[in-house]
Design a protein around this motif. Sequence first.
Motif, mmCIF file in Angstrom:
data_model
loop_
_atom_site.group_PDB
_atom_site.id
_atom_site.type_symbol
_atom_site.label_atom_id
_atom_site.label_comp_id
_atom_site.label_asym_id
_atom_site.label_seq_id
_atom_site.Cartn_x
_atom_site.Cartn_y
_atom_site.Cartn_z
ATOM 1 N N VAL A 199 0.834 -1.207 0.000
ATOM 2 C CA VAL A 199 0.000 0.000 0.000
ATOM 3 C C VAL A 199 0.864 1.249 0.000
ATOM 4 C CG1 VAL A 199 -1.644 1.330 1.375
ATOM 5 C CG2 VAL A 199 -1.985 -1.120 1.072
ATOM 6 N N GLU A 200 1.904 1.266 0.821
ATOM 7 C CA GLU A 200 2.755 2.448 0.903
ATOM 8 C C GLU A 200 3.587 2.637 -0.366
ATOM 9 O OE1 GLU A 200 4.186 5.940 2.428
ATOM 10 O OE2 GLU A 200 2.511 4.676 3.090
ATOM 11 N N LEU A 201 4.074 1.545 -0.946
ATOM 12 C CA LEU A 201 4.836 1.656 -2.184
ATOM 13 C C LEU A 201 3.963 2.196 -3.315
ATOM 14 C CD1 LEU A 201 7.514 1.165 -3.648
ATOM 15 C CD2 LEU A 201 6.764 -1.184 -4.101
ATOM 16 N N ARG A 202 2.726 1.759 -3.379
ATOM 17 C CA ARG A 202 1.799 2.280 -4.390
ATOM 18 C C ARG A 202 1.499 3.758 -4.148
ATOM 19 N NH1 ARG A 202 -1.320 -1.534 -3.891
ATOM 20 N NH2 ARG A 202 -0.516 -2.786 -5.623
ATOM 21 N N ARG A 203 1.401 4.140 -2.891
ATOM 22 C CA ARG A 203 1.147 5.545 -2.571
ATOM 23 C C ARG A 203 2.349 6.421 -2.923
ATOM 24 N NH1 ARG A 203 -0.199 5.117 2.732
ATOM 25 N NH2 ARG A 203 -2.427 5.071 2.281
ATOM 26 N N LEU A 204 3.552 5.906 -2.744
ATOM 27 C CA LEU A 204 4.750 6.681 -3.061
ATOM 28 C C LEU A 204 4.958 6.818 -4.568
ATOM 29 C CD1 LEU A 204 7.213 5.243 -0.386
ATOM 30 C CD2 LEU A 204 6.132 7.490 -0.390
ATOM 31 N N LEU A 205 4.590 5.797 -5.326
ATOM 32 C CA LEU A 205 4.743 5.872 -6.775
ATOM 33 C C LEU A 205 3.673 6.748 -7.418
ATOM 34 C CD1 LEU A 205 5.667 2.170 -7.680
ATOM 35 C CD2 LEU A 205 7.194 4.143 -7.508
ATOM 36 N N TYR A 206 2.497 6.778 -6.810
ATOM 37 C CA TYR A 206 1.399 7.582 -7.349
ATOM 38 C C TYR A 206 0.828 8.456 -6.224
ATOM 39 C CZ TYR A 206 1.796 3.993 -10.938
ATOM 40 O OH TYR A 206 2.269 3.138 -11.895
ATOM 41 N N PRO A 207 1.568 9.487 -5.822
ATOM 42 C CA PRO A 207 1.105 10.310 -4.686
ATOM 43 C C PRO A 207 -0.149 11.117 -4.998
ATOM 44 C CG PRO A 207 3.039 11.302 -5.718
ATOM 45 C CD PRO A 207 2.859 9.956 -6.357
ATOM 46 N N GLU A 208 -0.401 11.384 -6.270
ATOM 47 C CA GLU A 208 -1.566 12.192 -6.622
ATOM 48 C C GLU A 208 -2.836 11.371 -6.706
ATOM 49 O OE1 GLU A 208 0.004 10.315 -10.274
ATOM 50 O OE2 GLU A 208 0.889 11.417 -8.582
ATOM 51 N N VAL A 209 -2.740 10.068 -6.581
ATOM 52 C CA VAL A 209 -3.888 9.180 -6.727
ATOM 53 C C VAL A 209 -4.591 9.013 -5.387
ATOM 54 C CG1 VAL A 209 -4.560 6.790 -7.164
ATOM 55 C CG2 VAL A 209 -3.038 7.959 -8.746
ATOM 56 N N THR A 210 -5.900 9.066 -5.400
ATOM 57 C CA THR A 210 -6.717 8.832 -4.211
ATOM 58 C C THR A 210 -7.455 7.510 -4.387
ATOM 59 O OG1 THR A 210 -7.044 11.207 -3.915
ATOM 60 C CG2 THR A 210 -8.534 9.731 -2.731
ATOM 61 N N LEU A 211 -7.312 6.620 -3.395
ATOM 62 C CA LEU A 211 -7.938 5.313 -3.493
ATOM 63 C C LEU A 211 -9.454 5.427 -3.488
ATOM 64 C CD1 LEU A 211 -5.706 3.216 -1.038
ATOM 65 C CD2 LEU A 211 -5.597 3.281 -3.528
#
Length: 300
Positions: free
Chosen positions: A248-260
Motif C-alpha cells: 500500500v505504501e509503495l503504491r502511494r509513493l509511486l502515485y502520490p496524486e492518486v486517491t484510493l
Amino acid sequence: MSTLTSETSESKPSPSPQASLGAGPSLDIRPSGIAAAWMLARREWTRFFRQKNRVVSAVVQPLLFWLMFGAGMRGSFSWTTSGQEGFFEYFLPGTIGLIVLFTAIFATISVIEDRREGFMQGVLVSPVGRWPVLVGKVVGGGGIAWAQAVLFLGLVLLFGMASPGINTVYALVLLAVMSITLCSVGMIVAWPMTSTQGFHAVMMLFLMPMWLLSGAFFPIPAISNATSIGQSILHWIMRCNPLSYSMVELRRLLYPEVTLADNVWGPSSMITWTVSLLFMVGSLVLAGWLMRGSRRADLV
C-alpha cells in the motif's frame, strides 16, 4: 629445592617473539564478525553475477508478468476515485515486490546448497559466531534484491509510468526495508530445510500466497463493501498480512496524486511504515533465534 627450581626455570627456553605476540588476549588476531559478514555478503554478490540466468530471470520474469497481466486485465477494475489508472499502474508495485521476493528466494536457497557442500559447517565452527552468517546472507541477498528493484524502478521512471520526486527517495528506503524483510523470511524458511525440494514446496505454499494476498495482484476490499462472509474473511487475511502494508505504501509513493476508491482498503502512511519496520525487525530476530537454537540443521 630452590636450586632445583632455579635450574628448571633456567632450562626452559624463552618464548619467541612470535609466540609472545600471540600470547596476550588483547593481541589475539581473529577474524571479526563484521569482516566475516562482509565476506559472506560479497560472496553472494559474486555468485549472483556469475550466474547470468539469475540476473536475467529475476528481472525479466516479473517484467513479463507485468506486461502480460497488465495487457490482459487492463480496465478490469477501478481502484482510484478518478478511474483513470488501470491495472498497469496498479500491478507495478506488485511487480517490484515480486522481483524482491524472487531474489530473496534465490539468495536464501543457497544456504541449503552451502550446507550440502560443507561450506556452511566450516563457517559455523569458526570463532566469529552465528550472527555474521545471518547478517551476511541478509545484506548480500537484500542488496541484490534492492539493486534489481531499483533497476526496474529506474526503467519505470524512464518510460514515464511514474513521476520522479522526493517520494522516489522514500520508495528506495521502503524497498530496502522490504528486501531485508523478505531475505530474513527466506532465512527462516531455508535454515531448517534439508533439501531444495522442500524449500520450493514451502515457498509455493507460503511465500507466493503471502505475495498474492498482499494486495499486489488485486486490491484489498474495504470491510464496508464486504457482502459475504468469504469477502470478510479475505479482507482480514489480507489485512493481517504484513506485506500488504508495504504494498500500500509503495503504491502511494509511486502515485502520490492518486486517491484510493472507497471500496479499496488503504491505511495511513504512519501505520504502513510502522508495520513494515516491525515486520523487518521481527523477521531478523526470529531468524537469529532460529539459527542459534537449531543444532540439528548444523549437522545435516
